[in-house]
Design a protein around this motif. Structure first.
Motif, PDB file in Angstrom:
ATOM      1  N   PRO A  21       0.781  -1.234   0.000  1.00  0.00           N
ATOM      2  CA  PRO A  21       0.000   0.000   0.000  1.00  0.00           C
ATOM      3  C   PRO A  21       0.814   1.286   0.000  1.00  0.00           C
ATOM      4  CG  PRO A  21       0.076  -0.890   2.215  1.00  0.00           C
ATOM      5  CD  PRO A  21       0.787  -1.885   1.321  1.00  0.00           C
ATOM      6  N   GLU A  22       2.116   1.211   0.277  1.00  0.00           N
ATOM      7  CA  GLU A  22       2.915   2.428   0.340  1.00  0.00           C
ATOM      8  C   GLU A  22       3.096   3.041  -1.044  1.00  0.00           C
ATOM      9  OE1 GLU A  22       4.761  -0.280   3.632  1.00  0.00           O
ATOM     10  OE2 GLU A  22       4.154  -0.535   1.542  1.00  0.00           O
ATOM     11  N   ASN A  23       3.143   4.374  -1.085  1.00  0.00           N
ATOM     12  CA  ASN A  23       3.363   5.076  -2.353  1.00  0.00           C
ATOM     13  C   ASN A  23       4.585   4.562  -3.098  1.00  0.00           C
ATOM     14  OD1 ASN A  23       1.245   7.026  -2.573  1.00  0.00           O
ATOM     15  ND2 ASN A  23       2.224   8.270  -0.975  1.00  0.00           N
ATOM     16  N   GLU A  24       5.624   4.215  -2.361  1.00  0.00           N
ATOM     17  CA  GLU A  24       6.863   3.746  -2.968  1.00  0.00           C
ATOM     18  C   GLU A  24       6.624   2.602  -3.957  1.00  0.00           C
ATOM     19  OE1 GLU A  24      11.124   3.247  -3.446  1.00  0.00           O
ATOM     20  OE2 GLU A  24       9.900   4.884  -2.660  1.00  0.00           O
ATOM     21  N   PHE A  25       5.621   1.785  -3.671  1.00  0.00           N
ATOM     22  CA  PHE A  25       5.413   0.574  -4.461  1.00  0.00           C
ATOM     23  C   PHE A  25       4.185   0.630  -5.364  1.00  0.00           C
ATOM     24  CE2 PHE A  25       7.380  -0.730  -0.377  1.00  0.00           C
ATOM     25  CZ  PHE A  25       8.627  -1.050  -0.865  1.00  0.00           C
ATOM     26  N   LEU A  26       3.364   1.646  -5.206  1.00  0.00           N
ATOM     27  CA  LEU A  26       2.158   1.740  -6.020  1.00  0.00           C
ATOM     28  C   LEU A  26       2.480   2.209  -7.433  1.00  0.00           C
ATOM     29  CD1 LEU A  26      -0.306   3.425  -3.489  1.00  0.00           C
ATOM     30  CD2 LEU A  26      -0.308   1.022  -4.210  1.00  0.00           C
ATOM     31  N   ASP A  27       1.682   1.763  -8.392  1.00  0.00           N
ATOM     32  CA  ASP A  27       1.737   2.343  -9.722  1.00  0.00           C
ATOM     33  C   ASP A  27       1.524   3.853  -9.586  1.00  0.00           C
ATOM     34  OD1 ASP A  27       1.205   1.540 -12.859  1.00  0.00           O
ATOM     35  OD2 ASP A  27       0.072   3.308 -12.250  1.00  0.00           O
ATOM     36  N   LYS A  28       2.207   4.631 -10.419  1.00  0.00           N
ATOM     37  CA  LYS A  28       2.166   6.087 -10.276  1.00  0.00           C
ATOM     38  C   LYS A  28       0.756   6.652 -10.343  1.00  0.00           C
ATOM     39  CE  LYS A  28       3.222   6.875 -15.187  1.00  0.00           C
ATOM     40  NZ  LYS A  28       4.214   7.474 -16.138  1.00  0.00           N
ATOM     41  N   ARG A  29      -0.148   5.948 -11.003  1.00  0.00           N
ATOM     42  CA  ARG A  29      -1.529   6.428 -11.090  1.00  0.00           C
ATOM     43  C   ARG A  29      -2.240   6.409  -9.750  1.00  0.00           C
ATOM     44  NH1 ARG A  29      -3.566   2.223 -15.320  1.00  0.00           N
ATOM     45  NH2 ARG A  29      -1.690   1.135 -14.631  1.00  0.00           N
ATOM     46  N   PHE A  30      -1.718   5.625  -8.792  1.00  0.00           N
ATOM     47  CA  PHE A  30      -2.410   5.443  -7.523  1.00  0.00           C
ATOM     48  C   PHE A  30      -1.670   6.071  -6.335  1.00  0.00           C
ATOM     49  CE2 PHE A  30      -3.500   1.834 -10.296  1.00  0.00           C
ATOM     50  CZ  PHE A  30      -4.874   2.057 -10.403  1.00  0.00           C
ATOM     51  N   ARG A  31      -0.603   6.797  -6.591  1.00  0.00           N
ATOM     52  CA  ARG A  31       0.127   7.440  -5.493  1.00  0.00           C
ATOM     53  C   ARG A  31      -0.598   8.699  -5.035  1.00  0.00           C
ATOM     54  NH1 ARG A  31       5.936   6.858  -8.617  1.00  0.00           N
ATOM     55  NH2 ARG A  31       5.950   4.562  -8.588  1.00  0.00           N
ATOM     56  N   VAL A  32      -0.487   8.959  -3.733  1.00  0.00           N
ATOM     57  CA  VAL A  32      -1.126  10.133  -3.135  1.00  0.00           C
ATOM     58  C   VAL A  32      -0.080  10.886  -2.324  1.00  0.00           C
ATOM     59  CG1 VAL A  32      -2.924  10.983  -1.588  1.00  0.00           C
ATOM     60  CG2 VAL A  32      -3.364   8.973  -3.033  1.00  0.00           C
ATOM     61  N   GLY A  33       0.263  12.105  -2.741  1.00  0.00           N
ATOM     62  CA  GLY A  33       1.271  12.880  -2.033  1.00  0.00           C
ATOM     63  C   GLY A  33       2.673  12.445  -2.391  1.00  0.00           C
ATOM     64  N   ALA A  34       3.640  13.064  -1.706  1.00  0.00           N
ATOM     65  CA  ALA A  34       5.045  12.856  -2.047  1.00  0.00           C
ATOM     66  C   ALA A  34       5.788  11.940  -1.081  1.00  0.00           C
ATOM     67  CB  ALA A  34       5.762  14.210  -2.115  1.00  0.00           C
ATOM     68  N   ASP A  35       5.160  11.558   0.028  1.00  0.00           N
ATOM     69  CA  ASP A  35       5.827  10.730   1.028  1.00  0.00           C
ATOM     70  C   ASP A  35       5.832   9.281   0.562  1.00  0.00           C
ATOM     71  OD1 ASP A  35       6.777   9.368   3.201  1.00  0.00           O
ATOM     72  OD2 ASP A  35       5.232  10.056   4.598  1.00  0.00           O
ATOM     73  N   PRO A  36       7.015   8.703   0.294  1.00  0.00           N
ATOM     74  CA  PRO A  36       7.048   7.327  -0.211  1.00  0.00           C
ATOM     75  C   PRO A  36       6.526   6.299   0.784  1.00  0.00           C
ATOM     76  CG  PRO A  36       9.265   8.092   0.292  1.00  0.00           C
ATOM     77  CD  PRO A  36       8.361   9.288   0.394  1.00  0.00           C
TER      78      PRO A  36
END
Length: 355
Positions: free
Chosen positions: A301-316
């Motif tokens: 679930p972390e942004n670091e590993f999500l496809d870029k379409r599903f990232r929220v914010g800049a914190d990985p």
């Protein structure tokens, strides 16, 4: 095991506890996982242990043991130069003196809080743990065991397939009851396991690029590439070779026409002819038509590993739009998902089942 897709605790509940530890595996089942996934490597004295890699500096405290300082070395494993400490240079008795640590402490500090508390497991220990969990939870639970670097270990006189087959039989896990799945990036290893009489589903791990290390070692630059398994003809050939499934990176199930893996595909409809790479629903559908199951890795679930379409914010380290990504992956019809946080994968599966 009627719920689909199966939720497989990736190295246990590795999002919450240091990976491949007894608490990580126990927690995975507590959080609803159907199966757990150990990576299997060997010690110098032929004991199978569960570690993501045979190089263990990132997941244990070995660097803090002065008695093992001289064993730090550089090796080439499946064509990659690695520096550190390797399981094949230790006996099982020596590995028992080490403690596990979180591999991603910056992203998962709550898991890193458990550093140094848990020891390394043997595969035999995990079989026993899953037996106890099955009895306690009164529901069928299983293992998806990945054999790592089988050709490499074989050249060291540590035949993973033979060691694994013996371990399965000794643990009473060769009943053909559906609770054992064996996977590897090396087709030769899977065929050898089956030839040795192991009654478990055989799943070929497939990357988007590159080629199986065992085939490269035997055939050099002419070795068959992974991409060749991802066409209509390719999935049919996988089935014809006796495999029961394929396991693919989640990027293939999320891919659209602008993805390198789907250069000739249109949206999630998949490939336009037998030679094109399959993605999304088409990949799953053609694999199913060939009689194969499809697994995918890894839901995180972390942004670091999500496809870029599903990232929220800049914190990985922050959790992004994981519900949408997990839902899109499961909607492809995939049969099993590997998840670091089994509870959230189970939750998305439940929501999809209600609609």
């Amino acid at each position: 095991m009627d719920a689909r897709p199966l939720v497989i605790g990736h190295r246990g509940a590795s999002g919450y506890r240091p990976e491949h530890t007894a608490p990580a595996y126990k927690l995975a089942f507590e959080l609803g996982a159907d199966f757990v996934e150990p990576d299997v490597v060997a010690t110098r004295d032929g004991v199978l242990v569960v570690r993501h890699e045979n190089e263990i500096s990132g997941t244990t405290d070995v660097a803090g043991h002065p008695e093992f300082e001289a064993r730090r070395t550089t090796k080439t494993v499946d064509g990659e130069a690695l520096t550190g400490w390797f399981t094949e240079d230790f006996t099982w008795a020596e590995l028992q003196t080490l403690r596990c640590v979180e591999r991603l402490p910056a992203l998962r500090p709550s898991s890193a809080a458990f550093d140094g508390q848990f020891g390394i497991l043997r595969l035999a220990d995990l079989f026993a743990l899953v037996d106890r969990a099955t009895d306690a939870r009164q529901r069928p639970l299983g293992i998806v065991a990945e054999l790592k670097h089988a050709h490499y270990f074989g050249r060291l006189g540590l035949p993973l397939a033979e060691l694994f087959a013996a371990e399965v039989s000794a643990a009473g896990w060769n009943g053909g009851d559906g609770r054992l799945v064996v996977e590897s990036f090396e087709p030769t290893a899977l065929k050898r396991v089956r030839a040795l009489g192991v009654w478990g589903a055989s799943v070929l791990l497939v990357e988007e690029t590159g080629a199986p290390a065992d085939l490269v070692a035997e055939e050099g630059d002419g070795a068959r590439g992974y991409a060749s398994y991802l066409t209509r003809e390719g999935v049919a050939e996988v089935a014809a070779e006796g495999f029961d499934g394929i396991s693919v990176p989640k990027s293939l199930l999320l891919a659209r026409g602008d993805s390198p893996a789907a250069a000739d595909a249109s949206g999630s409809a998949g490939a336009s002819d037998a030679g094109d790479s399959l993605v999304g629903h088409a990949l799953v559908g053609h694999a199913h038509d060939a009689g194969l199951r499809v697994f995918t890795w890894t839901l995180r679930p972390e942004n670091e590993f999500l496809d870029k379409r599903f990232r929220v914010g800049a914190d990985p380290a922050a959790w992004g739009g994981w519900q949408a990504e997990f839902g899109a992956i499961m909607a492809s019809g995939v049969d099993g998902v590997f998840a670091d946080h089994p509870d959230v994968a189970v939750a998305v599966r439940g929501e999809l089942a209600e609609h």
